[in-house]
Design an enzyme around this catalytic site. Structure first.
Site, short mmCIF file in Angstrom:
data_model
loop_
_atom_site.label_atom_id
_atom_site.label_comp_id
_atom_site.label_asym_id
_atom_site.label_seq_id
_atom_site.Cartn_x
_atom_site.Cartn_y
_atom_site.Cartn_z
N ARG A 245 1.03 -1.33 0.02
CA ARG A 245 -0.12 0.16 0.20
C ARG A 245 0.85 1.30 -0.34
NH1 ARG A 245 -1.38 3.13 4.42
NH2 ARG A 245 -1.37 1.15 6.13
N HIS B 156 -3.88 4.13 4.99
CA HIS B 156 -4.76 3.11 5.02
C HIS B 156 -6.36 4.09 3.90
CE1 HIS B 156 -7.64 0.33 6.65
NE2 HIS B 156 -8.14 0.90 7.57
N TYR C 179 3.88 6.04 11.10
CA TYR C 179 4.71 4.46 11.51
C TYR C 179 5.43 3.50 10.22
CZ TYR C 179 0.29 3.88 8.29
OH TYR C 179 -0.87 4.01 7.76
#
Length: 383
Positions: free
Chosen positions: A273, A277, A286
């Protein structure tokens, strides 16, 4: 297709950052666009010539452009939310193209590319994330169930549908899409129990994009995800999810096996990805830039372009790219125009498509809802 468990010595690519090192991964096109012999997959893509490759490139380009446009629309306040699929185009296009007309898709919230290629209008996809519809589209007309927000719930729906297909003795299969994080959900594991027990015609398609929101896949499993279904008696394939040919071949094989009575197959498409998200997420909090850059070098579109340029056939690659860009831009402009003239559904539409037949209890609820809304009109009139 060999459904025995792959041996550890099977040909494999070097694992991308953060991935369990022991798991082999089937690949046809590498990151530089070089084609490699892959005996397990090659028989399923013998018909893919230069024209078919160009078409696959065009479809991935259109899916990417719609995704980018939708992200922009959300940032501009036209959509409430959007789940980007940037980087996962090969996994979605390759698997969607492999499906037959009567096969049925059970998507999660990120399979906008799959839905688009199966005939769901682009505007209907955006209407869902704008909050302008209570459903989205007609599943019977498109062969695509409406998107599931609850993580992994669609796996049970797919198996139930597949068991019905089995009893009807129909030549069809179900395919259910989910991410790496969903494999930790009870619904997905329960679905595999039922599917293995009844040998239902379903393909479990996991897009391992390496991040379950902010949790890396290595925190969820000490082995590759494709190892898990073997415990349920379901054979699995682990393919390079950024290789559209590998995905196409694996999905064709799994769908044919399912429809022929061979039971379920699990496909782990290893991808990444590239974006957040959802548009409410900040991935810079992160993951580090080095990981992102490493995966940019594995871009699914650039490897197909690179391969097209190596073919010893008369292919005007620049023309292919220009046509794909033109089609992608036109779709983006079309959905933007359509959103501007979109007529929003009223709240009463909520009651129209719940049941196949109207009944007294539904009508009672409709009347009570109308009275509830009327009180706000009465308050405004008395103010």
């Amino acid at each position: 297709m060999d459904h025995t468990r792959p041996a550890g010595g099977e040909a494999a690519t070097s694992p991308p950052p953060g991935e369990p090192a022991e798991a082999p991964m089937l690949q046809v096109l590498d990151a530089e666009g070089r084609r490699h012999a892959q005996p397990e997959l090659d028989p399923w893509i013998e018909d893919v010539d230069a024209d078919a490759l160009a078409a696959l490139y065009g479809q991935m380009a259109v899916v990417r452009r719609l995704d980018i446009e939708a992200t922009h629309l959300q940032r501009q306040g036209e959509l409430a939310l959007w789940p980007p699929l940037l980087g996962q185009e090969a996994a979605q296009v390759g698997s969607a193209v492999a499906l037959r007309e009567d096969d049925f898709v059970f998507p999660s919230y990120r399979e906008n590319g799959v839905a688009l290629l199966r005939g769901v209008p682009a505007l209907d996809l955006l209407r869902v994330w704008r909050g302008s519809t209570f459903s989205g589209w007609d599943p019977k007309a498109t062969g695509v169930a409406t998107q599931q927000i609850i993580i992994g719930a669609q796996a049970l729906h797919a198996v139930g549908y597949a068991m019905g297909v089995q009893r009807d003795q129909a030549d069809a299969a179900a395919i259910v899409y989910f991410g790496d994080g969903a494999t930790s959900q009870g619904d997905v594991n329960e679905a595999m129990v039922f599917s293995a027990s009844y040998r239902s015609p379903v393909v479990f398609f996991c897009q391992n994009n390496h991040w379950a929101i902010s949790e890396p896949v290595k925190l969820q499993t000490r082995r590759s995800i494709a190892d898990r279904p073997w415990g349920f008696g379901i054979p699995s394939l682990r393919v390079d999810g950024n290789d559209v040919l590998a995905v196409l071949a694996a999905t064709r094989a799994a769908v044919e096996r399912a429809a022929d009575g061979g039971g379920p197959t699990f496909i782990e498409a290893v991808t990444y990805r590239m974006g957040p998200h959802t548009t409410a997420d900040d991935p810079t909090r992160y993951r580090d830039d080095a990981e992102l850059e490493a995966w940019k070098a594995r871009d699914p579109l650039t490897r197909v372009e690179a391969h097209l340029r190596t073919l010893d056939v008369d292919v005007d690659v620049d023309a292919v790219l220009a046509q794909a860009q033109a089609e992608a831009d036109e779709l983006a402009a079309e959905v933007r125009r359509a959103l501007e003239s979109l007529v929003e559904d009223g709240a009463e539409r909520l009651f129209d498509e719940i049941y196949a037949e109207p009944h007294q209890e539904l009508e009672r609820q409709r009347r009570e809802h109308a009275l509830y809304l009327q009180q706000f009109d009465d308050e405004e009139a008395g103010a």
